[in-house]
Structures are given as structure tokens and as C-alpha cells.
Enzyme design. Structure first.
Site, PDB file in Angstrom:
ATOM      1  N   HIS A  88       0.595  -1.293   0.033  1.00  0.00           N
ATOM      2  CA  HIS A  88      -0.203   0.013  -0.026  1.00  0.00           C
ATOM      3  C   HIS A  88       0.886   1.503  -0.237  1.00  0.00           C
ATOM      4  O   HIS A  88       0.515   2.356  -0.812  1.00  0.00           O
ATOM      5  CB  HIS A  88      -0.789  -0.074   1.125  1.00  0.00           C
ATOM      6  CG  HIS A  88      -1.847  -1.338   1.224  1.00  0.00           C
ATOM      7  ND1 HIS A  88      -2.511  -1.435   2.227  1.00  0.00           N
ATOM      8  CD2 HIS A  88      -2.073  -2.082   0.335  1.00  0.00           C
ATOM      9  CE1 HIS A  88      -3.266  -2.528   2.100  1.00  0.00           C
ATOM     10  NE2 HIS A  88      -2.999  -2.847   0.816  1.00  0.00           N
ATOM     11  N   HIS A 245      -9.504  -2.148  -4.332  1.00  0.00           N
ATOM     12  CA  HIS A 245      -8.359  -2.449  -3.575  1.00  0.00           C
ATOM     13  C   HIS A 245      -7.371  -3.267  -4.604  1.00  0.00           C
ATOM     14  O   HIS A 245      -6.022  -3.119  -4.196  1.00  0.00           O
ATOM     15  CB  HIS A 245      -8.816  -2.979  -2.338  1.00  0.00           C
ATOM     16  CG  HIS A 245      -7.597  -3.038  -1.590  1.00  0.00           C
ATOM     17  ND1 HIS A 245      -7.068  -2.150  -0.519  1.00  0.00           N
ATOM     18  CD2 HIS A 245      -6.948  -4.207  -1.233  1.00  0.00           C
ATOM     19  CE1 HIS A 245      -6.085  -2.459  -0.156  1.00  0.00           C
ATOM     20  NE2 HIS A 245      -5.936  -3.782  -0.484  1.00  0.00           N
ATOM     21  N   ASP A 249      -3.566  -2.916  -4.863  1.00  0.00           N
ATOM     22  CA  ASP A 249      -2.510  -3.720  -4.801  1.00  0.00           C
ATOM     23  C   ASP A 249      -1.637  -4.191  -6.027  1.00  0.00           C
ATOM     24  O   ASP A 249      -0.360  -4.370  -5.943  1.00  0.00           O
ATOM     25  CB  ASP A 249      -3.083  -4.989  -4.240  1.00  0.00           C
ATOM     26  CG  ASP A 249      -3.372  -5.137  -2.891  1.00  0.00           C
ATOM     27  OD1 ASP A 249      -2.937  -4.519  -1.922  1.00  0.00           O
ATOM     28  OD2 ASP A 249      -4.316  -6.199  -2.493  1.00  0.00           O
ATOM     29  N   HIS A 272      -0.495 -11.331  -4.856  1.00  0.00           N
ATOM     30  CA  HIS A 272       0.839 -10.565  -4.562  1.00  0.00           C
ATOM     31  C   HIS A 272       1.916 -11.702  -5.601  1.00  0.00           C
ATOM     32  O   HIS A 272       2.763 -11.123  -5.985  1.00  0.00           O
ATOM     33  CB  HIS A 272       1.372 -10.652  -3.355  1.00  0.00           C
ATOM     34  CG  HIS A 272       0.185  -9.621  -2.517  1.00  0.00           C
ATOM     35  ND1 HIS A 272       0.053  -8.226  -2.995  1.00  0.00           N
ATOM     36  CD2 HIS A 272      -0.397  -9.785  -1.412  1.00  0.00           C
ATOM     37  CE1 HIS A 272      -0.746  -7.759  -2.094  1.00  0.00           C
ATOM     38  NE2 HIS A 272      -1.048  -8.588  -1.129  1.00  0.00           N
TER      39      HIS A 272
END
Ligand SMILES: [Zn+2]
Length: 316
Positions: A88, A245, A249, A272
Site C-alpha cells: 500500500h 483495492h 495492490d 501478490h
């Protein structure tokens, strides 16, 4: 010079004055103190763990230093020193056009704040972003790069506009299927993406806590879902806050390329691990991208290229 829109600056940028804040780590539950300092041109983004041996404290924000991606992005150095949940903060820096920064931290996890980038953006804007004497460069995508992990995929396509298209699919009815395409221009990141919070599921929370994770997680720093219901009293900030969101990311993880990417990230069920695999794939194929100064990039945008478009058929 303080820029009103530093993301468009052709010179590298840093912050105008130090930013200090204290907050809880999402997974560790520890209170952590952080100070962001202006840094010289070509420094990049560097973390300094103030609570370890000074010879071992430097961790560079680079795709090469990603050591774990299970619940958040974790960076580590050759001495085994790590800093987690960096995504973030990196998204906020990329969104605000900050290239060079030293980040002092006295623990192993970046504070989660409210689970979004909004407080970081406010602090960066308050400090101001200043241009530096060296030219900024970006990564120009020349041909598609693709990575697949089961039903998840991420593709970087040539595009004059930095764009992120995300689709997600959850069994949970409060999320369901959401998709969103965002051009990362002007203040779009700041207004449309930065306020979107991270989210978690009540039935997974107990399990995570037993593993010593999500210890700092609360409705002050995440959207909590219980079965098909949003538990937070204030509700959602956007109807598609979950997809937004994910865009946040993705931007943070791709910032680990070390320079803004001029391409279109097209991704389904991003995560991720997938994001880092995409960067590794890109850097493994030097013909797929070029490192260009912002002046060269502006020239390419002004002059349409007669590039070979054979990949359009090849990839369909
Ligand atoms: Zn996140």
C-alpha cells in the site's frame, strides 16, 4: 519546484520534507514508527530497519527482493532482514510520483493505517513532492508478457496510457464478480483507487490468528465480511471497493519494477504472487520492454509508432 501533478514530471521526484507516523501492523499487531525522508536522485525506494544491526538494515524496494507473497508482499535482504505489507505504501508513492525515498522503520511491518492509501496520500500531499535534477525514466511495454497460475492470469500489454484492468470472482455474495478498468492518469489514483480498503473474512480470521497473523486486523483497518454481509457499520466506500483495492495492490506490487510501467495490466484474480511472477517474467525477456526517459515516452505518445502488431493474432 513543488508539482501539482508530479506523476507527469519528466524529472525524478522526492518528498519536500520528512513524514513521520506511527501505526499498527496488520499481521504483527505491533505498533511501528515510520519516518519517510527525502532521498537523492537514483536512490529509488529504500527501507531502513532501525531496530537491527546498521550493517544489515537496508532493504531495497525491488521485485528481486520479494521473499514472501502469501498474505502480503514481503521484502527481504541477503541478511534475512524483512519488511512486510509494503504494497500500500508503494502504491501511494507510485500514485504520487515519488521516485526516491528513504523509509526508516523500527519493526518488520509497515503500519496498515485504515487499510487503504488515503491517509498516506494526504501525508505525501501535505509534505509536497519536489522535482530533482535527474531525468525520470519509465518502462515501456513493447510486446505482451503473460503469466498464468491456474485460473488466475496477468498480462502486460503495450499501451500509451498506464492502465490497470482487474476482474475478481468470489463465492461470497457481498463481493461476487467485479471488474474495473482504470487509466492511471491525472488524479484518478488519488480519488478513485487510493481510498479502497483491504478486506478479510470473519471465518478465516480465527485461523489466521492461530497462525499468529492478522493480529492487528480490525474494522478500523479492513472491510470485514461475515458470510455475505459487510460487518463494518459505515459500509463500503465504493460499491466495487474490493476490485478497486485489487487495483491498488497491483499498482503497489508493480512499483517494485523500480520505474513506472507504461503498459496495460490486464488481470483476472490477481494476487501478490502472480504480480511478482509477472515482473520476473518481464525482466527475463529484455525484448518485451524498453527503459525510456519520460521525454522519449512523450515523443512516442505524440508520434504513433508503426510497430509490428503480429502479436494481436498470435495471442488470441
Ligand atoms: Zn492490499
Amino acid at each position: 519546484m513543488v508539482y501539482s501533478n508530479p506523476a507527469n514530471s519528466t524529472s525524478q521526484c522526492t518528498i519536500n520534507e520528512a513524514i513521520h507516523y506511527v501505526g499498527i501492523g496488520l499481521h504483527s499487531g505491533h505498533n511501528v514508527s515510520m519516518t519517510l525522508y527525502p532521498a537523492a536522485p537514483n536512490t529509488g525506494i529504500c527501507f531502513l530497519r532501525r531496530d537491527v544491526d546498521p550493517e544489515h538494515m537496508l532493504i531495497r524496494a525491488s521485485w528481486k527482493n520479494v521473499v514472501d507473497t502469501r498474505l502480503c508482499t514481503v521484502l527481504g535482504n541477503e541478511h534475512g532482514i524483512t519488511v512486510s505489507t509494503v504494497e500500500h505504501l508503494l502504491a501511494a508513492l507510485c500514485g504520487c510520483g515519488v521516485d526516491n525515498l528513504l523509509i526508516e522503520i523500527n519493526g518488520d511491518e509497515v503500519p496498515i493505517l485504515d487499510g487503504s492509501c488515503a491517509p498516506l496520500i494526504d501525508m505525501i500531499n501535505q509534505a509536497g513532492v519536489v522535482g530533482q535534477r535527474l531525468a525520470r525514466s519509465g518502462i515501456w511495454i513493447e510486446r505482451p508478457i503473460e503469466i498464468r497460475q491456474g485460473e488466475r492470469y496477468a498480462i502486460l500489454l503495450p499501451s500509451e496510457v498506464p492502465r490497470i484492468t482487474v476482474s475478481i470472482e468470489f463465492e461470497n455474495a457481498a463481493i461476487g464478480m467485479q471488474s474495473l478498468s482504470v487509466d492511471m492518469v491525472d488524479r484518478v489514483f488519488e480519488t478513485e483507487i487510493a481510498p479502497a480498503r483491504t478486506f478479510g473474512f470473519a471465518d478465516e480470521l480465527h485461523q489466521l490468528r492461530e497462525q499468529g497473523l492478522a493480529l492487528g486486523g480490525s474494522m478500523r483497518n479492513a472491510v470485514l465480511l461475515d458470510n455475505d454481509r459487510v460487518v463494518n457499520e459505515e459500509g463500503l466506500r465504493f460499491a466495487d471497493e474490493f476490485a478497486r483495492h485489487k487495483v491498488l495492490d497491483c499498482l503497489g506490487d508493480l512499483a517494485l519494477a523500480g520505474a513506472p510501467i507504461f503498459g496495460h495490466l490486464y488481470t483476472h484474480k490477481p494476487g501478490h504472487r502472480l504480480n511478482n511472477a509477472l515482473l520476473r517474467e518481464m525482466f527475463a525477456h529484455g525484448d518485451a520492454w524498453s527503459r525510456l526517459s519520460y521525454e522519449q515516452i512523450n515523443q512516442r505518445i505524440d508520434t504513433p509508432q508503426s510497430t509490428d502488431k503480429s502479436w494481436i493474432n498470435a495471442s488470441s
